[in-house]
Design an enzyme around this catalytic site. Structure first.
Site: not given
Length: 230
Positions: A82, A139, A141, A150, A152, A212, A223
């Site tokens: 997306y 993700n 990091y 943001h 979702d 969040h 992470r």
């Protein structure tokens, strides 16, 4: 602009009374479910699989839109891809869109190890219904990596949003305001610990009515998070 101690920006929550903040916290907590589901051994096996994804991406083995790189954070899309952020032709909430399932813009299917090692334990724990997950994002990091505040987008994702943390622990913060150059983050109205091997599901007010984020200071070590959605 309003700033607090240490040059932090202030959000609207900084101007609330203690009682008003508590109301917000209580509403957020109703939409959060957490479970420590993966022990150290299971985490290590899954972390080895995440390393394989990183290596395959570095070797160019995935489709173009499967891999998205940024300073201190790489994203790997599987099942559904997306648009977001700088990838969006038209900016603003509600303008995000899914990539086509076929063709040059499509992404790679969800790896079988995610189904077997991550999704199946969630099903056995009755945390998600059968056949719910059709999108998986990893993700990855680096220390200091973050994701800005943001929500979702509702028109793309059903609820709950499911995340599982690996390599190290972090925290999910609600209601933060970001400013940049240099990056600064306001105090959260609520910060929820994200332990390694822990599952966090958000829905309701926590997913739909308040932003969040992951703050840079809450990523002191590398992470990775597996985000599972429909």
């Amino acid at each position: 602009r309003e700033y607090g101690k240490g040059g932090k920006p202030k959000s609207k929550y900084d101007f609330m009374t203690i009682d008003e903040k508590q109301v917000e916290v209580d509403k957020i907590r109703t939409g959060i479910k957490q479970r420590c589901l993966f022990n150290d051994s299971a985490c290590k096996e899954i972390e080895a699989k995440i390393e394989e994804v990183v290596r395959k991406a570095a070797n160019g083995e995935y489709k173009k839109n499967t891999v998205d790189t940024a300073p201190l954070r790489n994203k790997y899309f599987f099942g559904e891809g997306y648009t977001y952020g700088s990838h969006m032709e038209a900016r603003g909430p509600g303008m995000e869109r899914l990539y086509p399932k076929e063709g040059e813009e499509s992404v790679d299917p969800i790896p079988e190890w995610i189904h077997e090692m991550v999704v199946q334990p969630l099903l056995r724990a009755q945390l998600i219904p059968p056949d719910f997950i059709n999108s998986a994002v990893i993700n990855d990091y680096q220390p200091g990596g973050c994701i800005v505040s943001h929500i979702d987008p509702y028109h793309i994702f059903d609820r709950p949003i499911v995340t599982v943390s690996f390599f190290s622990s972090s925290a999910l913060s609600f209601g933060c305001k970001f400013e940049f150059r240099p990056i600064r983050v306001s105090n959260p109205v609520l910060s929820v610990k994200l332990p390694r091997g822990g599952v966090t599901l958000i829905s309701g007010f926590a997913a739909d009515e308040i932003t969040h984020c992951i703050r840079p200071q809450d990523t002191p070590h590398r992470r990775a998070v597996v985000i599972l959605r429909r």
